[in-house]
Design an enzyme around this catalytic site. Structure first.
Site, PDB file in Angstrom:
ATOM      1  N   LEU A 290      -7.678  10.204  14.372  1.00 22.65           N
ATOM      2  CA  LEU A 290      -9.112   9.910  14.316  1.00 22.65           C
ATOM      3  C   LEU A 290      -9.677   9.440  15.655  1.00 22.65           C
ATOM      4  O   LEU A 290      -8.985   8.814  16.452  1.00 22.65           O
ATOM      5  CB  LEU A 290      -9.356   8.839  13.252  1.00 22.65           C
ATOM      6  CG  LEU A 290      -8.805   9.186  11.861  1.00 22.65           C
ATOM      7  CD1 LEU A 290      -9.050   8.039  10.894  1.00 22.65           C
ATOM      8  CD2 LEU A 290      -9.406  10.474  11.333  1.00 22.65           C
TER       9      LEU A 290
ATOM     10  N   HIS B 260     -15.001  10.788  13.990  1.00 19.67           N
ATOM     11  CA  HIS B 260     -14.669  10.517  12.582  1.00 19.67           C
ATOM     12  C   HIS B 260     -15.274   9.192  12.114  1.00 19.67           C
ATOM     13  O   HIS B 260     -15.787   9.102  11.003  1.00 19.67           O
ATOM     14  CB  HIS B 260     -13.145  10.440  12.398  1.00 19.67           C
ATOM     15  CG  HIS B 260     -12.432  11.722  12.699  1.00 19.67           C
ATOM     16  ND1 HIS B 260     -11.642  11.886  13.803  1.00 19.67           N
ATOM     17  CD2 HIS B 260     -12.396  12.894  12.028  1.00 19.67           C
ATOM     18  CE1 HIS B 260     -11.138  13.104  13.815  1.00 19.67           C
ATOM     19  NE2 HIS B 260     -11.577  13.746  12.759  1.00 19.67           N
TER      20      HIS B 260
ATOM     21  N   GLN C  59      -5.273  26.495   7.275  1.00 22.18           N
ATOM     22  CA  GLN C  59      -6.327  26.843   8.225  1.00 22.18           C
ATOM     23  C   GLN C  59      -5.807  27.067   9.643  1.00 22.18           C
ATOM     24  O   GLN C  59      -6.583  27.233  10.571  1.00 22.18           O
ATOM     25  CB  GLN C  59      -7.449  25.801   8.204  1.00 22.18           C
ATOM     26  CG  GLN C  59      -7.089  24.432   8.743  1.00 22.18           C
ATOM     27  CD  GLN C  59      -8.193  23.416   8.459  1.00 22.18           C
ATOM     28  OE1 GLN C  59      -8.393  22.983   7.335  1.00 22.18           O
ATOM     29  NE2 GLN C  59      -8.938  23.025   9.487  1.00 22.18           N
TER      30      GLN C  59
ATOM     31  N   GLN D 153     -21.160  17.838  13.188  1.00 20.75           N
ATOM     32  CA  GLN D 153     -21.915  19.003  13.645  1.00 20.75           C
ATOM     33  C   GLN D 153     -21.188  19.731  14.786  1.00 20.75           C
ATOM     34  O   GLN D 153     -21.509  20.862  15.105  1.00 20.75           O
ATOM     35  CB  GLN D 153     -23.315  18.520  14.064  1.00 20.75           C
ATOM     36  CG  GLN D 153     -24.265  19.571  14.598  1.00 20.75           C
ATOM     37  CD  GLN D 153     -24.594  20.659  13.580  1.00 20.75           C
ATOM     38  OE1 GLN D 153     -24.517  20.455  12.366  1.00 20.75           O
ATOM     39  NE2 GLN D 153     -24.944  21.828  14.083  1.00 20.75           N
ATOM     40  N   LYS D 154     -20.174  19.092  15.370  1.00 19.78           N
ATOM     41  CA  LYS D 154     -19.408  19.794  16.412  1.00 19.78           C
ATOM     42  C   LYS D 154     -18.816  21.077  15.836  1.00 19.78           C
ATOM     43  O   LYS D 154     -18.745  22.100  16.492  1.00 19.78           O
ATOM     44  CB  LYS D 154     -18.281  18.908  16.955  1.00 19.78           C
ATOM     45  CG  LYS D 154     -17.721  19.438  18.256  1.00 19.78           C
ATOM     46  CD  LYS D 154     -16.319  19.013  18.507  1.00 19.78           C
ATOM     47  CE  LYS D 154     -15.378  19.859  17.726  1.00 19.78           C
ATOM     48  NZ  LYS D 154     -13.974  19.551  17.936  1.00 19.78           N
TER      49      LYS D 154
END
Ligand code: PAF
Length: 281
Positions: free
Chosen positions: A33, A37, A61, A148-149
């Protein structure tokens, strides 16, 4: 902070909090983190009666040649940070708990997942959509918080939630940056000192393009060329993509007639960094 390794435990925790009339905010993470975060946790803490976070490095992923095994992990540090920021419960499942033997169902959002990062990381958003669906089903949050990154990830998840009628509100939180503009990312630790010194150029080039767009430039190709030109002069940087896409459907855009996403991915050696900015018109 309660730590739950089992699905049944976190479900029980959430059921009790909802029974007390509390709204549940959820911050899914892959750990290691940083302030990006903790900004999500702070937002959730301010808006919800109970906050649940998860740490799960989701193998689904990562591509076969990607950094799943080397992805940075530090559970003790993460646990302390989440506790300090007021998380009530942490879901920390094993791979076996999330994907038991025989697991075979996947969630896809093909319209949004095939471009930008989805083109260079085939299967990535299928893995994200699948794990986020599972996490939402397990935690059943009222709100879930994403940075939003990862703009494309936010759009994929919003579309999935809308299409599948998931009863959760998706909250996108602005990108948190280092003082020199580099977007916070768990992968920044991979950068050598020289690469770290060059990396702020990503955000600087996005800002320059945003300024030119705000000054009246409407030709998307010219703006993209400007950014590419700036990045191609950076030592050791190799461009994966620089693109302008419409919002929220990520269609190719030639002219800026409404706000659009300028997104890029650049490799510094083996480290692939992403960033984006919304071009307001
Ligand atoms: O953004 C991330 O850290 C991951 O993609 C997420 C949303 C936790 C899913 O594994």
């Amino acid at each position: 902070m309660l730590i739950c390794e089992k699905i049944a435990e976190i479900r029980d925790f959430v059921r009790k909090r909802k029974g007390q009339g509390k709204t549940v905010g959820f911050v899914p993470t892959m750990g290691y983190l940083h302030r990006g975060h903790t900004a999500l946790v702070e937002r959730a803490r301010g808006e919800c009666g109970a906050v649940v976070a998860s740490i799960f490095v989701n193998p689904l992923q990562f591509g076969p040649k990607e950094d799943f095994a080397e992805y940075p992990r530090d559970f003790d540090r993460d646990r302390r940070m989440l506790e300090e920021y007021g998380v009530d419960a942490l879901f920390y499942p094993s791979v076996g708990e999330m994907y038991p033997c025989g697991f075979c169902t996947h969630v896809e959002v093909p319209g949004l997942a095939g471009c930008l990062c989805g083109r260079s990381r085939p299967g990535h958003f299928r893995g994200v959509a699948t794990v986020v669906t599972k996490l939402f089903n397990i935690v059943q949050p009222d709100r879930a918080y994403f940075g939003q990154k990862d703009a494309q990830q936010v759009l994929v998840i919003k579309k999935m939630v809308e299409d599948l009628n998931m009863p959760v509100e998706i909250v996108a939180v602005p990108t948190v940056r280092e003082e020199d503009g580099l977007a916070m990312s768990s992968r920044n630790v991979y950068l050598s000192p020289d690469q770290r010194a060059e990396a702020p150029v990503l955000y600087r080039s996005l800002q320059e393009a945003a300024r030119v767009a705000a000054g009246g430039e409407r030709d998307a190709r010219r703006l993209v060329e400007m950014v590419r030109d700036r990045l191609s002069r950076v030592n050791g940087a190799s461009i994966d993509y620089v693109e302008i896409r419409s919002l929220p459907d990520l269609k190719e855009t030639e002219r800026l007639d409404s706000p659009a996403l300028l997104a890029l991915a650049v490799r510094f050696g083996k480290t692939r960094l992403i960033d984006n900015i919304v071009l307001e018109v």
